[in-house]
Scaffold this motif. Structure first.
Motif, PDB file in Angstrom:
ATOM      1  N   GLY A 185     -13.343  -4.449   1.097  1.00 51.90           N
ATOM      2  CA  GLY A 185     -12.345  -3.618   1.762  1.00 51.90           C
ATOM      3  C   GLY A 185     -12.219  -3.845   3.256  1.00 51.90           C
TER       4      GLY A 185
ATOM      5  N   LYS B 231      -6.636  -3.715   8.873  1.00 54.91           N
ATOM      6  CA  LYS B 231      -5.212  -3.364   8.883  1.00 54.91           C
ATOM      7  C   LYS B 231      -5.018  -1.937   9.377  1.00 54.91           C
ATOM      8  CE  LYS B 231      -3.871  -6.498   5.131  1.00 54.91           C
ATOM      9  NZ  LYS B 231      -3.488  -6.597   3.689  1.00 54.91           N
ATOM     10  N   HIS B 232      -5.935  -1.057   8.995  1.00 55.81           N
ATOM     11  CA  HIS B 232      -5.832   0.334   9.430  1.00 55.81           C
ATOM     12  C   HIS B 232      -6.053   0.443  10.941  1.00 55.81           C
ATOM     13  CE1 HIS B 232      -5.564   4.574   8.444  1.00 55.81           C
ATOM     14  NE2 HIS B 232      -6.550   4.803   9.289  1.00 55.81           N
TER      15      HIS B 232
ATOM     16  N   ASP C 188     -10.646  -6.099   4.952  1.00 53.39           N
ATOM     17  CA  ASP C 188      -9.271  -6.399   5.362  1.00 53.39           C
ATOM     18  C   ASP C 188      -8.446  -5.121   5.479  1.00 53.39           C
ATOM     19  OD1 ASP C 188      -9.778  -9.091   5.506  1.00 53.39           O
ATOM     20  OD2 ASP C 188      -9.031  -9.534   3.487  1.00 53.39           O
ATOM     21  N   ASP C 189      -8.663  -4.190   4.537  1.00 52.71           N
ATOM     22  CA  ASP C 189      -7.950  -2.909   4.603  1.00 52.71           C
ATOM     23  C   ASP C 189      -8.329  -2.136   5.860  1.00 52.71           C
ATOM     24  OD1 ASP C 189      -6.658  -3.347   2.189  1.00 52.71           O
ATOM     25  OD2 ASP C 189      -8.239  -2.386   1.017  1.00 52.71           O
TER      26      ASP C 189
END
Length: 273
Positions: free
Chosen positions: A167, A173-174, A169-170
């Motif tokens: 996670g 991005k956040h 990458d998520d």
């Protein structure tokens, strides 16, 4: 722009559970305090583990927690701060199970639900040297509030797990999304937790973490049973056993961050025994 000119606000964030966020917050706070810095811990996790660890009162018996702070007026900050904790030099805003409900309510009561914590903490600028925010294991509104308040972000990563970067990458991005609200926030990098240089999985994860986050904090935190012991005893690792390897590592990490962030410790602080 971020509203904090004098105080460094560090969000300890990762939506993966069990990666050492609370351990990092508590022991960095304790070591910053030992350096003579004035420290505030803000517990934004509904599980309130940081509050259970360093608070002198059970979170369920605290009337004004971070949940109430988020929904109150700006002048309410003093009511939320508890200066007496189990760690010398560290103040606390308690977490609460009510934070889960607060997260939903924020969307209905404010036009900028991700910016409420920042507005409530602004009066603390210059009063504390460092504010450490313990984030919940999610990328929802509570974590967004922490990141929108922060001058810096640290991402603890469980080095001893093959899923330590799940996670990531998520999460990045956040953080990019939050930069629309808080463009000056800086990602300090990944903090490797439960790290063992001898293990292949740790070496591989370290290499991947460097590529993913662009920077790894120079001090890595080892696996130790002392971490759980300290939590049970409601102590910092230094107070439990200052000669232990993991206590020394948090001491070194705090010193490194104090230098990087140009934190001016009091002259009487900084004992490295």
């Amino acid at each position: 722009m971020n509203s904090f000119d004098q105080t460094k606000v560090i969000a300890i964030a990762n939506h993966k559970g069990g990666c050492g966020k609370t351990t990092t917050v508590i022991n960095l706070a304790a070591e910053f305090g030992r350096l003579g810095l004035k420290v505030l811990v803000v517990d934004m996790d509904p599980q309130a583990n940081a509050s259970l660890h360093i608070g002198k009162t059970h979170p369920s018996r605290v009337d004004f927690t971070s949940a109430e702070l988020l929904l109150s007026n700006v002048a309410s900050l003093p009511a939320a701060i508890h200066e007496e904790t189990n760690v010398e030099g560290v103040s606390l805003i308690y977490g609460s199970l009510a934070l889960g409900k607060t997260e939903d309510e924020l969307k209905d009561v404010t036009p900028r639900p991700s910016e409420e914590l920042r507005s409530k903490l602004e009066p603390a600028d210059g009063i504390y040297d460092v504010i450490l925010i313990d984030c919940p294991p999610s990328l929802k509104l509570l974590t967004s509030n922490a990141m929108a308040s922060a001058t810096h972000i640290i991402v603890p990563v469980e080095s001893g797990s093959q899923y330590g970067l799940y996670g990531a990458d998520d999460l990045l991005k956040h953080i990019d999304k939050i930069k629309r609200i808080n463009p000056s926030v800086r990602l300090l990098g990944a903090l490797l937790i439960k790290h063992d240089e001898r293990q292949t999985v740790c070496k591989l994860l370290e290499s991947t973490a460097l590529k993913t986050f662009g920077h790894i904090l120079p001090v890595k935190i080892s696996t130790s049973t002392k971490v759980n012991q300290a939590a049970v005893m409601q102590q910092s690792l230094h107070a439990l056993d200052r000669s232990s390897k993991v206590a020394r590592e948090f001491r070194q990490l705090a010193a490194s961050l104090a230098q990087t962030l140009e934190l001016n410790a009091a002259e009487e602080g900084g004992k490295n025994e």
